[in-house]
Enzyme design. Structure first.
Site, PDB file in Angstrom:
ATOM      1  N   CYS A  50       0.825  -1.197   0.000  1.00 58.06           N
ATOM      2  CA  CYS A  50       0.000   0.000   0.000  1.00 58.06           C
ATOM      3  C   CYS A  50       0.866   1.256   0.000  1.00 58.06           C
ATOM      4  O   CYS A  50       1.988   1.245   0.474  1.00 58.06           O
ATOM      5  CB  CYS A  50      -0.946   0.090   1.203  1.00 58.06           C
TER       6      CYS A  50
ATOM      7  N   ARG B  15       3.167   0.163  -5.412  1.00 55.02           N
ATOM      8  CA  ARG B  15       2.990  -0.525  -4.124  1.00 55.02           C
ATOM      9  C   ARG B  15       1.653  -1.238  -4.026  1.00 55.02           C
ATOM     10  O   ARG B  15       1.341  -1.840  -2.999  1.00 55.02           O
ATOM     11  CB  ARG B  15       3.088   0.488  -2.982  1.00 55.02           C
TER      12      ARG B  15
ATOM     13  N   TRP C 105      -2.878  -2.566  -1.625  1.00 55.15           N
ATOM     14  CA  TRP C 105      -2.577  -3.932  -2.046  1.00 55.15           C
ATOM     15  C   TRP C 105      -3.203  -4.811  -0.963  1.00 55.15           C
ATOM     16  O   TRP C 105      -2.773  -4.816   0.180  1.00 55.15           O
ATOM     17  CB  TRP C 105      -1.065  -4.164  -2.123  1.00 55.15           C
TER      18      TRP C 105
ATOM     19  N   ASN D 224      -0.537   1.495   6.052  1.00 59.51           N
ATOM     20  CA  ASN D 224       0.272   0.592   5.231  1.00 59.51           C
ATOM     21  C   ASN D 224       0.937  -0.389   6.182  1.00 59.51           C
ATOM     22  O   ASN D 224       1.551   0.033   7.156  1.00 59.51           O
ATOM     23  CB  ASN D 224       1.327   1.433   4.476  1.00 59.51           C
ATOM     24  N   GLY D 225       0.773  -1.693   5.924  1.00 64.87           N
ATOM     25  CA  GLY D 225       1.388  -2.686   6.807  1.00 64.87           C
ATOM     26  C   GLY D 225       0.361  -3.695   7.276  1.00 64.87           C
ATOM     27  O   GLY D 225      -0.722  -3.811   6.682  1.00 64.87           O
TER      28      GLY D 225
ATOM     29  N   GLU E 147      14.215 -17.533 -13.274  1.00 68.62           N
ATOM     30  CA  GLU E 147      13.770 -16.165 -13.556  1.00 68.62           C
ATOM     31  C   GLU E 147      12.830 -16.159 -14.780  1.00 68.62           C
ATOM     32  O   GLU E 147      11.828 -15.447 -14.787  1.00 68.62           O
ATOM     33  CB  GLU E 147      15.000 -15.267 -13.768  1.00 68.62           C
TER      34      GLU E 147
ATOM     35  N   LYS F  89       9.005 -14.855 -14.687  1.00 66.46           N
ATOM     36  CA  LYS F  89       8.461 -13.823 -15.594  1.00 66.46           C
ATOM     37  C   LYS F  89       7.178 -14.315 -16.245  1.00 66.46           C
ATOM     38  O   LYS F  89       6.191 -13.604 -16.318  1.00 66.46           O
ATOM     39  CB  LYS F  89       9.447 -13.454 -16.706  1.00 66.46           C
TER      40      LYS F  89
ATOM     41  N   GLU G 224       4.278 -14.476 -13.683  1.00 65.51           N
ATOM     42  CA  GLU G 224       3.868 -13.147 -13.192  1.00 65.51           C
ATOM     43  C   GLU G 224       2.944 -12.436 -14.168  1.00 65.51           C
ATOM     44  O   GLU G 224       1.949 -11.841 -13.766  1.00 65.51           O
ATOM     45  CB  GLU G 224       5.105 -12.243 -13.010  1.00 65.51           C
TER      46      GLU G 224
ATOM     47  N   HIS H 125      13.361 -36.962 -11.934  1.00 62.10           N
ATOM     48  CA  HIS H 125      12.958 -37.258 -10.558  1.00 62.10           C
ATOM     49  C   HIS H 125      11.560 -36.741 -10.248  1.00 62.10           C
ATOM     50  O   HIS H 125      11.259 -36.408  -9.102  1.00 62.10           O
ATOM     51  CB  HIS H 125      13.972 -36.671  -9.572  1.00 62.10           C
TER      52      HIS H 125
ATOM     53  N   LYS I 107       4.943  -3.925  -6.974  1.00 64.11           N
ATOM     54  CA  LYS I 107       6.371  -3.843  -7.298  1.00 64.11           C
ATOM     55  C   LYS I 107       7.233  -3.818  -6.055  1.00 64.11           C
ATOM     56  O   LYS I 107       8.338  -4.323  -6.041  1.00 64.11           O
ATOM     57  CB  LYS I 107       6.609  -2.592  -8.146  1.00 64.11           C
TER      58      LYS I 107
HETATM   59  C1  G6P Z   1       8.134  -7.959  -5.677  1.00 64.02           C
HETATM   60  C2  G6P Z   1       8.306  -7.555  -7.127  1.00 64.02           C
HETATM   61  C3  G6P Z   1       9.437  -8.358  -7.748  1.00 64.02           C
HETATM   62  C4  G6P Z   1      10.714  -8.173  -6.945  1.00 64.02           C
HETATM   63  C5  G6P Z   1      10.502  -8.529  -5.468  1.00 64.02           C
HETATM   64  C6  G6P Z   1      11.694  -8.097  -4.629  1.00 64.02           C
HETATM   65  O1  G6P Z   1       7.664  -9.253  -5.607  1.00 64.02           O
HETATM   66  O2  G6P Z   1       7.109  -7.750  -7.849  1.00 64.02           O
HETATM   67  O3  G6P Z   1       9.656  -7.919  -9.073  1.00 64.02           O
HETATM   68  O4  G6P Z   1      11.713  -8.989  -7.478  1.00 64.02           O
HETATM   69  O5  G6P Z   1       9.368  -7.831  -4.961  1.00 64.02           O
HETATM   70  O6  G6P Z   1      11.787  -6.703  -4.663  1.00 64.02           O
HETATM   71  P1  G6P Z   1      13.093  -5.877  -4.511  1.00 64.02           P
HETATM   72  O7  G6P Z   1      12.650  -4.447  -4.680  1.00 64.02           O
HETATM   73  O8  G6P Z   1      13.614  -6.138  -3.129  1.00 64.02           O
HETATM   74  O9  G6P Z   1      14.046  -6.299  -5.561  1.00 64.02           O
END
Ligand code: G6P
Length: 609
Positions: free
Chosen positions: A2, A27, A75, A99-100, A482, A486, A489, A505, A604
């Site tokens: 948030c 956020r 959020w 927020n929190g 990764e 992607k 996500e 396995h 994010k």
């Molecule tokens: C969230 C974002 C990711 C990011 C992760 C860690 O999940 O959506 O893209 O990798 O947080 O965030 P940071 O800012 O610590 O890299």
């Protein structure tokens, strides 16, 4: 997570609050809301489900104005994204944004139900506003009511609180979640980060944990957790608003993928020259301290964690240094044994991830020798609280799925590998070899980006699938992780990564013609082994999508599709091979028509644990 914004001024602040929320949308974007103390001292609120632009439209239709107010982009943690769960929450004469997470909200809710409170929402937040309102009814004093309330709260939170009948008063609280106070012209503002207030304020106070700030347009008085009046430093920000927009691209994510050649160059600038690493790039005292480092501990989350996983291979095989890595949410809740002189490294795009920050804060008590962060946001909490910071120079990353932040993190990590490895396995010749590879890296990334049309053809074959497997070996395994992250996500296709040797396995049981299998297969010592694993897939009728070097030999067989990447040096291969996987996920999402830059349920910056 948030995002919070608030202001007390002598001018209408509604637009400032909404603009601030737009900058905080990274956020969370489940709902948005604002509450203004109007000129006749009433509390007036507007709330909408979804993004801030919906709130903007609502305010256009039902205008709102006033000198004092609070706003929030949510959020969802407790309670679905809905208008009733949207902040600000109100009770009696008080309105509040949060927020929190309030961990003891169930106990408080039960007590408040017993004393006759009715709840409008399913949020944990509502217990706070009821508690403040109860105290306020007795004291008619907002500051002491908030101070009394926070004594009963457990968890991590930031709050902004206003009261009916006073349009020159705002209370801000920081405990475990970030909150800054911006000092404007004849006004004061609060926000979850400095960016939200750029253009309105240049000077900022970073509240410390436990601080409660009593704010009017004229002044700020801060009390610490024990209620003592304290002074906090005023900092002039060096940050600037830097949103060049989306340019020729369809989405920020695509723009950010294509910016990678340029930002990798930027990240390397002033840090390497004449085939060598420049010694001062980690900050004062680092070079000297690095001599005695015997081990590395990396802690991060999400994509940044994947960058750390790649670095573990580099630290151990190239630098000859033992390296441990763990996701921050696990690291912070278990005991650790530190025997050797260990550098504690956090990796984070935002510099605000709650778990990573908590891990850093615990690190000195655990016994780590020094702390360093690899981070993309200057003045962020991780940067402020670490001994040294190596900034990735990716520029603002807007797309929720991290792309350019990841490849610049890997690049920065390679610099750290050289800096520490110089005192271990990396001799002059090796240093020159790595630096030469870094020098040509931006051009090689530019070349891989030219594969986009071929990758779109791959993507077309994924859009109707529900699952996918990603395979890699060695340092390409985290690259596969990764790539799978992607894809899930932004396209919502379930994707898992496996070290290719693990296929038999278990996951092999899933392979059929509906399960595309992606493999990252650069020319290295493990290629032949990987090829055997791929044959296991082919033999079961699986469809293979392989990214391989130009000269790698693959027998042409049914079900095998290859995209060739120019021959590259092994050290930078994880950086290069990440790029086609980003493009694959991006184009699958575009074909599926998802919200690429703001995928559902995600945010994010994750400032709750
Ligand atoms: C969230 C974002 C990711 C990011 C992760 C860690 O999940 O959506 O893209 O990798 O947080 O965030 P940071 O800012 O610590 O890299």
């Amino acid at each position: 997570m948030c995002g919070i914004v608030g202001a007390v001024s002598q001018r209408d602040i509604t637009n400032i609050l909404v603009k601030g929320l737009q900058r905080l949308e990274y956020r969370g974007y489940d709902s948005a809301g604002v509450c203004i103390v109007t000129d006749n001292d009433e509390l007036e609120r507007r709330r909408t489900v979804g993004k801030v632009k919906n709130l903007e439209k609502l305010i256009e239709a039902q205008p709102l104005s006033g000198f004092c107010g609070i706003a929030h982009t949510r959020w969802a943690t407790h309670g679905v994204p809905s208008e009733t769960n949207a902040h600000p929450h109100m009770c009696g004469d008080v309105a509040l944004v949060h927020n929190g997470i309030i961990e003891n909200y169930e106990v408080l809710r039960k007590q408040q139900l017993e004393t006759g409170h009715q709840f409008d929402s399913d949020t944990d937040t509502e217990v706070i506003v009821h508690a403040v309102s109860d105290a306020y009814k007795k004291t008619n004093d907002l500051l002491t009511s908030v101070q009394k309330t926070v004594e009963s709260l457990e968890g991590a939170y930031a709050l902004g609180v206003v009261e009916k009948g006073n349009n020159d008063h705002l209370i801000a609280v920081r405990k475990g979640s970030p909150l800054v106070i911006g000092i404007g012209n004849n006004e004061h503002l609060i926000a979850s980060d400095v960016f939200a207030l750029l253009g309105e304020a240049e000077h900022f106070i970073y509240l410390e944990d436990g601080d409660v700030a009593d704010i009017t347009h004229k002044g700020v008085t801060i009390y610490d957790a024990k209620g003592r009046q304290v002074k906090r430093k005023i900092n002039k920000t060096k940050l600037q608003v830097n949103d060049a927009g989306i340019g020729e691209y369809d989405h920020y994510m695509q723009k950010e993928i294509f910016e990678q050649a340029a930002v990798l160059k930027q990240t390397l600038e002033g840090r390497i020259a004449n085939g060598r690493l420049l010694s001062d790039c980690f900050g004062k005292g680092a070079e000297e301290a690095f001599r005695s480092i015997e081990e590395v501990q990396i802690v991060a989350c999400g994509t940044s964690f994947h960058a750390g996983l790649v670095a573990k291979y580099w630290f151990e095989s190239v630098a000859g240094l033992p390296c441990h890595i763990e996701v921050a949410s696990e690291f912070r809740y278990r005991p650790h044994i530190v025997i050797r002189k260990t550098l504690f490294v956090t990796i984070s795009q935002s510099g605000e991830t709650a778990d990573t920050l908590a891990a850093l804060q615990a690190s000195s008590d655990i016994g780590y020798a020094h702390t360093l962060t690899i981070c993309n946001v200057p003045e962020s909490s991780l940067v402020r609280e670490s001994e040294w910071a190596l900034m990735t120079k990716a520029g603002p990353e807007i797309g929720v799925a991290s792309t350019k932040a990841f490849t610049t993190q890997l690049t920065a990590l390679l610099l750290l590998v050289i800096a520490l490895g110089k005192h271990h396995k990396i001799d002059d010749k090796k240093e020159i070899e790595i630096v030469r590879q870094l020098e040509v890296l931006p051009e090689q990334v530019a070349e891989v980006l030219r594969l986009e049309p071929d990758i779109i053809e791959f993507a077309k074959q994924f859009s109707n699938k529900h699952h996918a497997l990603f395979l890699g070996r060695g340092e390409q395994y985290p690259v596969a992780m990764e790539g799978a992250l992607k894809l899930k996500e932004i396209s919502y296709i379930h994707a898992e990564a496996y070290p290719a040797g693990e296929l038999k396995h278990g996951p092999l049981a899933l392979v059929d013609d509906q399960m595309p299998v992606v493999a990252v297969a650069p020319n290295n010592d493990l290629l032949e082994k990987l090829k055997s694993n791929l044959q296991e897939v082919q033999a079961r009728g699986g469809e293979l999508f392989v990214f391989a070097d130009t000269h790698a030999i693959f027998e042409e067989v049914k079900g095998l599709k290859i995209i060739r990447v120019s021959e590259i040096n092994e050290i930078v291969a994880p950086i290069i091979y990440t790029v086609p996987l980003q493009l694959l996920a991006y184009h699958v999402a575009v074909i599926k028509g998802t919200d690429v830059d703001q995928p559902r349920n995600l945010a994010k910056s994750v400032t709750v644990e």
